[in-house]
Structures are given as C-alpha cells and as structure tokens.
Enzyme design. Structure first.
Site, PDB file in Angstrom:
ATOM      1  N   ASP A 188       0.842  -1.204   0.000  1.00  0.00           N
ATOM      2  CA  ASP A 188       0.000   0.000   0.000  1.00  0.00           C
ATOM      3  C   ASP A 188       0.872   1.247   0.000  1.00  0.00           C
ATOM      4  OD1 ASP A 188      -2.280   1.846   0.898  1.00  0.00           O
ATOM      5  OD2 ASP A 188      -3.271  -0.093   0.931  1.00  0.00           O
ATOM      6  N   HIS A 237      -3.600   6.056   3.773  1.00  0.00           N
ATOM      7  CA  HIS A 237      -4.319   4.845   3.349  1.00  0.00           C
ATOM      8  C   HIS A 237      -3.753   3.578   3.972  1.00  0.00           C
ATOM      9  CE1 HIS A 237      -5.942   1.855   0.426  1.00  0.00           C
ATOM     10  NE2 HIS A 237      -6.933   2.726   0.314  1.00  0.00           N
ATOM     11  N   SER A 255     -11.380  -0.654  -0.169  1.00  0.00           N
ATOM     12  CA  SER A 255     -10.056  -0.712   0.465  1.00  0.00           C
ATOM     13  C   SER A 255     -10.166  -0.965   1.957  1.00  0.00           C
ATOM     14  CB  SER A 255      -9.307   0.609   0.243  1.00  0.00           C
ATOM     15  OG  SER A 255      -8.814   0.702  -1.061  1.00  0.00           O
TER      16      SER A 255
END
Length: 956
Positions: A434, A471, A624
């Site tokens: 990621d 994220h 996600s």
C-alpha cells in the site's frame, strides 16, 4: 454531578430545548454585506435570517457566517424557522466569540432555504454598563465533502483538558453520561442548554488562565471514579475528597460565567445540596435533579437466565415475581440471536438494584435454575474493559456500536472473541502492500515489522516505508491495531504482524512494476497473507506474481473497486485472489462497491474507523477498508491452522458468510449487461450463477465467528435428497443443529453421543438451498447444502408370509406408502412405513401358494419395483381315514387330502407310501403283517406339512 454536566462535550447532534422560544421579528442578511449592531448593557438577543438563492449558479455549498465582537457573544444557526422556534439545531452551529473576538461557522445550504440565526449577549458583570457592538456577515462558499465534526471547538472541557493524560477517557465517559442520562430527560436537556450558555465564557477562562486549566484537570482526576461510575450507571457513594473537588470546580465555573448563569448553577447545586454531598449516592444526586435512571449496587444484584430453545418465559416470570424481582429480555433488538436470554433483578425505591448476600443470591439462583424451562443461570459480574476510546464507533466488529443504522450489520467478531478467549493462535505475518505504514503510533507499536519494511516507490527499493498518504496506516489499523491497550481502537487479529510494503506514492498511485515487486517481496519474506487495497487494469506481470503467491500457499485478498460498476477491478478478479466488496452501516452493499461474477465476499467498508498518521482515529470509506477485515479473518484462520491453503480458506469464507437479503439499489441495466454476443453477432446464453451466490454481494458478508468455528466443529453433513425428510450427518457430540430455508427455521435437533444427528424437516424439492447451523459450546458455524434429486426406492424387502398370517411385514424407505396386491391385481392391504422404514400391514388370510406383489411409493411420489412373494403353506392336512388292515392284506387303503402323500410306518420303519388320487383315495402297498401289529399312518401335503397320526392294529 453538576460539574460533570457542565463539562460534557459534544452534546447530542441535535439538542432541543425543553420549552419552545419565541422568535421576534428578524433582519434579512444579504450576501457579502456586513451588518453592524449593538446590544445594550443587559442580557439580549437578536434574530436574523438568510434566504438561499433560488438557483445555485454561484456553485456555493455553504454559507460562511462570521460574528465579530469585543464582548463574548453566542450564535446559533437553525435550518428552519420551526427549528428556531424549538431551539433545535446541530451542536457545531452553536458557537461563541471567545477571547479571539470572532467566530466562523460554515453552515451548509442543505435545507429548504430560509435559515434563522440568533445572536445572544449575556454581560460578564452584573449590573453591567458594558454595551456590545458587533458585526455579522455571511458569504457563499464551496467546501469539499468531509465527515461530520467529531469535536466541538467551542467545548469547555476540550479546552480545559487539551494535552492532558487520561483526557480521552474522561471525555468518553462524560459523553456516555450525556447519551445515557442527560438526553433521556427534560431536566438533562435543560442542563445541556445551560452548558451552551456557559461554554464561551469557560473557553475564554481556560484559554487565558493556565491555573484554571490545572485546577480543573487535577480535580477531575479526583472525580474520575465518580464520572466512570455515572457513565456505567453503577451506584457510587461520594467521598469527602470527591465532594471537595466537585465544589472546587463548581466555584471556578461560577466565577468564570456571568452572574445570571452562576445563579442558575447555584440553583442546581442547592437541589443536590452540594455543600453536604459527601456520603451521598449517585442515585440520590440524579434523583434530586429529576433525572431518573437505575444504578446497580456492588455485589450480586442481577442474574442472566438462558431458557431452553423456544421455551416460554411464563414460569420464569412467575418465580421471579415471587421474589419481587423483575424479568426483562436481555436483548430487545430485532435480532433473534438472544431471544432465549433474560435478566432478572430487583429494583428498589432509590433507583438502584437490590444487592443480595452470597447465600441469598445462591438461594434465588437455585430456585430459578430448578425451573424445567431454564437451561442455566449465572450472576452478572463486572469485567474490566479493554476497549479503546473509539471502540463504540467500530460498527464492523462491535455489535453494540453506536455507529450503525440497522441491526446485525457487524461481522460477529464479538462472538468470536467470546468463543476463543483461551484459544492460542499461531503468529502470522501480513503484508500491507500500500502507501506504507506509520508505525510510530501507539496503536501500531509492536505490531509492525519495521526491520523488513520496504519502499518500492523508490526505483531502487530503498528509503522509508513510512506512510505519506494515510491509506496504508488505516488498513494496518483495521487488521492489527493493539486491541488491549485502552487506546483508540481494536484491531481484529491479535496474532498478526504487519509488514509494510510501500508501492503507492503520496497521491495513492503506484506503477505496475512497483506493485509487482512489492508482492514478490512479500512472497520472499514468507508472509502468510497479502492485503491489496488497490486496483487497476489487468497485468500479466501481476498475474504471474499472484500465481507465485498462490503456489507458496499465501492467501491474497484484494479490493473489488469503488466505481459502483458491474466489473470487478484487477487484481481482485484474478483467480489467485479473494475479491472483496463493501457493505455500509445499513448492512447492505455500498453503492460504490464494484460487483460481478468474480466477487467472493463482502465486508464492512463504509464509515470505518482506523488509524491515520496524524494520530487521529478517522473514518474512511471504500472496498479498500473492506479488504483488511477479510485479511484479518484470514490471519485468524491461519492462526488456527497454518496448513490451510488459499483455496481452502476461500471455501471457508464462502460457506460461512451471512447472505444479504437486500444488496442495494437494483441495477436496471442488469439484464442488458448480461447479454453477450459471439463473433457472428449471436447471443451467448448467460451462465447460471453458482448456488448461494448473489451478483452484488458474492457469497455474502463474512462472519468471523462462523468461519473460525468451522475448524473446531468440523461438521460433516450428508447429502439431502428430495425424497428424504430429514437432514443428517456427523458433528461433535451434543452439538445443536438447526436447519434454515432462507431465514426461516424448518427444523432443529441435537447430535447424539456418537456425533450423529438427524433433524426432521419438511420435504424439499430438488435444488432447494438450505443452511445448517451447528453450535457447540461457544462455537457456532454453518454449512450450506443443495437438495439433490433422489431415485426411486428399491423394491421392498418382505418377510415370509404364510396362509396363517394376518400381517405382512417388511422394510423399505422411511415413511413410504406400501401397497399389496393379489394375482388379480386387487389391493389386499395398504399402509405406511415408519420413520425407520419398517412396515406391518393388516391383511386377510390368504390361500397357500397365492402370489402377492408388494410395492412402495416414497414421500416424493416415486414408485419402486414390486417384490412378488408366494403365500407359504403352513397348515397341516387332516388325519387320513384308514380302512381295516387284515393280516392277509398287502395294501393299506383309505381317503386323504388330494395330492398328499400317505405313509405307513411300523414303529419308525417306513413300510410304504402312495399319493392320494384325484378322488381322494389312496392305496399303499405293504408287506403282510401279523395279527396285532400296530401301524402308524399319516399324510404329508405338498409343503411337507404333516397330518395327525392314525394308529391302526392288524386284525385276523
């Protein structure tokens, strides 16, 4: 507890006053125009309104309203005149100018377009000679979407406790008091209203006076047990030290606010007699303020009673009433999971629960436990909580979360934790491929493999793998944030360590090679699971490394994408990954979640709270966020059994999900999208969807409890046919088995000591889809079966039937209809086989040697072949008649049964035999016998049945 009330932050998102207020004439504000006015030297208010333009040509989304004054003024903005009349608005639209002399509110243009605004002035001195000039202005502005404010910038307690140790816990409990006590009574709402008036003055005091902040903080630490007890609705007695701390803070507050507000505070203090509150109980203090609630005392004061399945609670209620105790459902929500659970307690007149001595508690417990409908009784005890500050907001894994819009939207992580409190799980390593992970956060300390973290955004694979986007850290928190550190949140997998593999840059973008390298690096590091909360177009390179991961036994989980399209993004649609869609707090598939035939499962993805690098626990939305929930479940499964292969894990996930009754908005283009054409323009018939599969939600929403219980219970259901009215199989002994068709329970039972179960259900059609649940102790799992088409039963087995019998017996399939016919095709007997397949039919006696056919029809109306039997002759013939036998005779004659054989014996020696002719006569040749010799004559029929003996002496 006035101090706690006045320092409660984040009041209800909409706070409504106890009584309506009157709105006098108002002044219309015009965009960009500054309105100047002055309040006289007394308590005053002024009303304004904003009329939104009929068109939105300006592109504005909000009105930026600015109030400026050298005096402390309060401002509230209301969505409509009616709400202004009720003094009802959202907390973030109530503000005060404070020491900065100005305050701004971004108010959304989201209602009908006439917005009301109130500006208020309460002089700080009484009597006052200070007038309050002020200016008011609004502008039309555009603001991007964001989540609602989680904190009140105008909150006195936030200001007083800013940066202090333990502040989060104090504020959390204060909010619990707000939600559990203040919001449920008019008196409590009145105190909230008083808080709004006092807050701007307190904020100013705390901002300017560090000594005041220290005083509040130190005394709140003393009051911490009181605040905690009130938040938990637990009875508590105020000590001298706590009473002193209470009055110290109260005096500070009254000194900081105008006299009129101080007088209102004093009036409340007088109600609770604050100067003499040492030794007072929480219930008496709240009662004095007309805030009614029930507080539990220490000691045994409540029982949990579990009734047997489907048992009535009447006997329990009657027994409890005999002890003056009340009975209520433990869980009164729409969920049926705890329908058999009740609480039994005894309220007292002071809003508390009676505390029983140990002997009295045992007496009552035994009395209840002896009831025939009761499965067990246990005392309610207190557990020290390990939840974080934001546990109540983690709706995905906390069934009691405040952040949910429907029942049963979580993934039953709570039930798993209860079921596996003592279960040891093997450590697993999870690669988060990621934007990197910020491991400096307390929530992730000790949970991240920093030594092997890698950054493939750098072309050389070097540099820091620190998250510069949010994220990756958010994903990591869902999986593995410290669950027992009393901080922000709970990660799902305590056995997981995160390996950060940075392949996406600060904008969340990454090249194919970086992603491929990252995945391969994770493979080389021998991780157990890979999280891919990313997506794009198909890549053969990525497919190659994904195949490598699969070959190494590494499970790869990927996000389906956030385009709301009927097309799963890549790499989620790879056959080497588990594709995950997202659900929302309503329990349905989120409208942005991509879907299609390649989708495997769905998991919570909207409004997911997790870690971000700036230290906040923040909400994010998307597939996600759904993906790490599945990754965490896979980590737990691997912790149970390291040998599980990716295909086996995928099968466990698919077969233990909760199907979603409604996935979301129907896709009106679904049929059109399904049409495919070959190269000649001919329509290619659509393939049928797999059993238990839904195009929008795949095989359903993951169920942590059921998935992890599957490895424990290891149920082995047998094939169910459409001509069988029971489900059978093998599970651990005493496992409770239930059978469902959709959400309707159609049968239940319990496995025997040998593990075999047989649950009777209505006859099913071939192709019907059934779900079996298996519960053993604290573990519960499920299996799904499709009813198979059966075959016609075999010809029945029939026991020997004689010409003396009046019952015909045999064995066939269970509950079959049995028909017996004679040689003339006439029905001579009918009946049904038992549940074990045995039959025993009444029938008239049938002649020997008669042919009978026995045929059965099973419960699915399928007919067997016939079994033909011959009636066995077991009736002996009558004794033959014997003529006189003379010593000169060489024959014995007489009459007998036609076709029978007559035999003549001397003692045991056979002298001769002959058949009876058609006229019923016989003649047996024998040697001459002496006078007085005794002979025995008897006849044998065709079935070898023997007649009675005729004894005859030879005469002269």
């Amino acid at each position: 507890m006035l101090t706690v009330f006045l320092l409660v932050c984040l009041p209800l998102s909409q706070v409504k006053a106890v009584t309506a207020i009157s709105v006098p004439s108002s002044t219309l504000l015009k965009v960009q125009e500054v309105h100047n006015d002055t309040f006289p030297a007394k308590e005053s208010e002024a009303w304004y309104k904003i009329v939104a333009p009929a068109t939105k040509d300006s592109g504005h989304t909000h009105f930026k309203v600015t109030l400026t004054s050298k005096q402390i003024l309060s401002m509230a903005i209301y969505p409509s005149k009616d709400q202004a009349l009720d003094d009802e608005t959202f907390f973030n639209y109530r503000v005060g100018t404070g020491e900065k002399n100005t305050v701004t509110v971004n108010f959304p243009d989201a209602w009908n377009g006439e917005y009301w605004l109130k500006v208020s002035y309460i002089p700080e001195e009484d009597p006052s000679t200070v007038v309050a000039p002020y200016s008011l202005k609004y502008e039309e502005v555009f603001l991007p979407p964001n989540y609602p404010a989680e904190q009140d910038a105008n909150c006195a307690a936030e200001t007083a406790l800013a940066g202090k140790d333990g502040a989060a816990d104090i504020l959390k409990d204060a909010r619990s008091i707000r939600d559990g006590l203040l919001a449920n009574s008019d008196a409590g709402k009145d105190i909230s209203k008083l808080y709004y008036k006092a807050s701007p003055f307190l904020v100013k005091e705390f901002l300017l006076n560090s000594s005041a902040r220290t005083t509040v903080y130190n005394n709140l630490k003393v009051l911490r047990p009181v605040i905690k007890a009130a938040a938990e609705k637990r009875e508590y007695t105020i000590s001298k030290e706590e009473a002193k701390a209470f009055n110290t803070i109260s005096s500070l507050i009254k000194d900081a606010v105008p006299t009129s507000l101080a007088n209102q505070i004093t009036a409340l203090e007088n109600k609770i007699d604050s100067q003499n509150m040492s030794g007072s109980s929480l219930s008496s203090i709240f009662g004095s303020l007309d805030i009614s609630t029930t507080f539990a005392k220490s000691g045994t004061s409540k029982f949990i009673v579990k009734l047997k399945p489907n048992a009535s609670a009447k006997s329990l209620v009657k027994k409890a009433s005999a002890y003056s105790m009340e009975t209520t459902e433990l869980d009164d929500s729409a969920s049926t999971a705890m329908n058999d659970f009740y609480t039994v307690y005894q309220p007292t007149s002071d809003n508390s629960l009676k505390s029983f001595s140990k002997s009295e508690a045992n007496t009552r417990k035994q009395a209840i436990d002896s009831l025939p409908d009761v499965e067990y009784v246990e005392e309610v005890t207190t557990y020290s909580k390990t939840n974080g500050t934001y546990d109540a907001y983690q709706w995905a894994i906390n069934k009691n979360s405040v952040v949910k819009d429907a029942a049963n939207v979580d993934i039953q992580q709570d039930d798993f934790w209860k079921a596996t409190a003592s279960q040891k799980l093997a450590a697993v390593k999870v690669a988060v491929v990621d934007t990197g992970v910020d491991s400096r956060l307390k929530e992730l300390q000790g949970r991240v493999d920093n030594n092997n973290a890698k950054n493939f955004v750098d072309p050389n694979g070097e540099g820091s793998a620190m998250d510069d986007n949010n994220h990756g850290t958010h994903v990591a928190g869902v999986i593995a944030a410290n669950a027992d550190n009393n901080l922000g949140m709970k990660g799902m997998a305590k056995n997981a360590t995160i390996l950060p593999v940075k392949v996406l840059n600060a904008d969340g973008d990454g090249d194919t090679d970086a992603v491929a390298r990252g995945i391969q690096y994770a493979i080389d590091q021998k991780v157990d699971v890979i999280n891919l909360s990313l997506g794009g177009s198909y890549s053969r390179t990525l497919e190659y490394v994904l195949k490598n991961a699969d070959a190494k036994g590494i499970t790869v989980v990927a996000a389906s994408g956030n385009d709301g399209m009927k097309e799963i993004s890549y790499p989620a649609y790879s056959k080497y990954t588990i594709a995950v869609g997202a659900t929302n707090p309503f329990g349905i598939v989120a409208d942005y979640s991509n879907y299609g035939r390649e989708l495997d499962v769905v998991a919570p993805g909207s409004k997911i709270a997790s870690t971000i690098p700036d230290g906040n626990i923040a909400y994010m939305d998307g597939t996600s966020m759904a993906t790490p929930h599945v990754v965490a479940l896979v980590s737990l499964l691997k912790g149970q059994n390291k040998a599980l292969k990716p295909a086996e894990i995928c099968q466990i996930l698919r077969t233990t999900t909760n199907p979603l009754a409604f996935s979301g908005e129907e896709n009106k283009y679904a049929e059109e999208d399904e049409v495919m054409y070959d190269e000649y323009g001919e329509v290619i018939p659509a393939l049928p969807l797999p059993a238990f599969f839904d195009i929008e939600s795949g095989y359903g929403k993951i169920n942590v409890w059921h998935a992890l219980s599957k490895n424990v219970i290891k149920a082995q259901p047998a094939i169910l046919y459409d001509n069988t009215n029971y489900a059978t199989g093998k599970v651990p002994a005493n496992t409770e088995v239930k059978v469902f068709q959709g959400t309707k329970k159609i049968g239940e039972g319990k496995a025997a000591a040998n593990g075999q179960y047989k649950v009777w259900i209505p006859l099913q059609k071939a192709g019907n889809k059934l779900t079996l649940t298996f519960k053993n102790g604290t573990n519960e799992t499920k299996a799904r079966i499709i009813v198979a088409k059966g075959v016609a039963p075999a010809a029945p087995k029939v026991t020997t039937f004689t010409d003396k019998d009046t019952q015909i017996k045999g064995q066939t399939v269970e509950s079959a209809k049995v028909v017996v016919k004679n040689s003339k095709n006439q029905v001579v007997a009918t009946g049904n086989a038992t549940a074990t397949g045995a039959f025993n039919l009444r029938i008239a006696k049938q002649p020997a040697n008669t042919k009978l056919s026995v045929q059965v029809t099973d419960i699915a109306k399928r007919v067997s072949k016939a079994t033909v039997i011959t009636v066995k002759d077991v009736t002996p013939p009558k004794a033959p008649t014997v003529n006189t036998i003379k010593s000169t005779a060489t024959t014995v004659t007489g009459t007998g049964e036609k076709s029978a054989t007559v035999r003549v014996y001397f003692q045991t020696k056979l002298l001769g035999s002959a058949k009876v002719d058609a006229k019923g006569k016989y003649s047996v040749k024998i040697p001459k016998q002496k006078v007085g010799t005794g002979l025995s004559i008897k006849q044998f029929d065709a079935a070898n049945n023997v007649s009675p003996v005729v004894n005859k002496k030879v005469v002269k």
